[in-house]
Design an enzyme around this catalytic site. Structure first.
Site, short mmCIF file in Angstrom:
data_model
loop_
_atom_site.label_atom_id
_atom_site.label_comp_id
_atom_site.label_asym_id
_atom_site.label_seq_id
_atom_site.Cartn_x
_atom_site.Cartn_y
_atom_site.Cartn_z
N ARG A 181 0.76 -1.21 -0.06
CA ARG A 181 -0.03 -0.01 0.03
C ARG A 181 0.92 1.23 -0.01
NH1 ARG A 181 -3.51 -2.65 -1.48
NH2 ARG A 181 -5.56 -3.16 -0.79
N GLU B 136 -2.94 7.72 -4.21
CA GLU B 136 -3.54 7.22 -5.06
C GLU B 136 -5.00 7.61 -5.72
OE1 GLU B 136 -2.29 2.75 -4.93
OE2 GLU B 136 -4.05 2.53 -6.06
N HIS C 20 -1.04 0.23 -9.92
CA HIS C 20 -1.86 -0.82 -8.68
C HIS C 20 -2.31 -2.06 -9.41
CE1 HIS C 20 -3.67 -0.95 -4.85
NE2 HIS C 20 -3.58 -2.13 -5.24
C1 GLV Z 1 -5.10 -5.04 -4.03
O1 GLV Z 1 -4.25 -4.23 -3.85
C2 GLV Z 1 -5.70 -5.92 -2.84
O2 GLV Z 1 -5.67 -5.67 -1.62
O3 GLV Z 1 -6.43 -6.97 -3.09
#
Ligand code: GLV
Length: 331
Positions: free
Chosen positions: A249, A278, A296
């Site tokens: 993250r 983001e 991402h």
């Molecule tokens: C993607 O970032 C997830 O947490 O599945």
């Protein structure tokens, strides 16, 4: 699937707040009497539409772009479950859900390989300067093979430091071993001895991991405890030849401090799949050649996204049938 058509609520309303693969929608629609409403656009659902559809919802299927907070929950007085189609659930105020008796679930397991593949790809992209090479060719700049052109760093015999040795960390370590890397990890608890032995992995404290790793990979959940875990002092503690890879993250990294470190040669490079604010990316990163930036994509394969949608829908099936879901999370 047994009990699928036997919800405790006769005609459960299920609100899906974002576009998800058909596999998940089909499973939700197969619940007897279910009334499934789904936002079918890739753009984030407008709050008024969402709230209107939450008013009579028994279950909500959410994406990581949804903020499930007091406002969301206040709009959904009948809600029994929030099924997040993601392994991370930092978009959800789990304590607020628990206070209201709303169960929260996520989708661990099914995205391990896809995310580990992407992390390994980022390791290769950053150490072998693949983004930089691509940009060179696409720019139309004249080039010619030469002995010293765009030399990168080999992985064999180098140390990969994994912060957060859950399923994804372990799968990344398995891949890195095939590239001849040595593994150290930092985790709240030891992983199984069998896993440690298979990967020849050694648990070390955070400072030692930073000081000894040639690549630091972030694979831990985001929480208050991991906010800006990688700040200016953590970056200064890394080798000046080291790379940082983040597929976890964004806010685990202090992005402004990372820009400074990349500009000043405090570390050699970075590869980021996730960003602090983001989808905004720190402008300082955009002009740097020693950082790889991808939007991402950790779990972004057709197969994985279908499996995630199915896992989230299965959690809804269980809760609406009065059973314990497969993947409950707690705050
Ligand atoms: C993607 O970032 C997830 O947490 O599945």
């Amino acid at each position: 699937m047994s009990g699928l058509n036997n919800p405790k609520i006769p005609q459960p309303k299920i609100t899906v707040t974002g576009r998800i693969p058909d596999a998940g929608l089909d499973l939700l629609r197969s619940i007897d009497g279910s009334d499934v409403w789904a936002w079918m656009d890739d753009a984030v659902i407008p709050t008024e539409v969402r709230n209107e559809q939450l008013a009579d919802a028994d279950a909500a299927v959410t994406l990581l772009t949804d903020r499930v907070d007091d406002d969301f929950l206040a709009a959904a007085p009948k809600l029994q479950i929030v099924a997040n189609v993601a392994v991370g659930y930092n978009n959800i105020d789990v304590d607020a859900c628990t206070r209201r008796g709303v169960i929260v679930t996520n989708t661990p397991g099914v995205l391990i390989d896809a995310t580990a593949d992407l992390a390994m790809g980022l390791v290769l992209m950053s150490t072998r300067r693949l983004g930089e090479g691509e940009r060179l060719i696409r720019s139309g700049t004249a080039w010619q093979w030469s002995m010293f052109m765009m030399l990168g760093t080999g992985l064999q015999g180098r140390t990969l430091g994994i912060v957060g040795m859950g399923g994804i960390g372990e799968a990344l370590a398995t891949r890195a071993r095939a590239f001849g890397m040595r593994i150290v990890y930092h985790n709240r608890r030891n992983v199984d001895t069998e896993v440690e032995q298979r990967l020849d992995a050694q648990r070390v404290d955070f400072d030692e991991l930073l000081a000894t790793s040639d690549i630091v990979s972030l694979n831990c959940p985001y929480s208050e405890a991991t906010h800006h875990l990688i700040d200016a002092s953590a970056l200064a503690a890394m080798k000046s030849t080291a790379f940082l890879v983040n597929t976890a993250r964004g806010p685990i990294v202090d992005e402004a401090a990372l820009v400074e470190a990349l500009v000043n040669g405090v570390i050699a490079g970075a590869a980021l799949d996730v960003f602090e604010n983001e989808p905004t990316v720190h402008p300082g990163l955009l002009s740097l050649d020693n950082v790889v930036l991808v939007p991402h994509l950790g779990s972004a394969t057709v197969e994985t996204r279908a499996a995630m949608a199915t896992a989230a829908a299965s959690n809804v099936v269980e809760v609406l049938a009065g059973r314990t879901p497969h993947n409950p999370v707690s705050g």
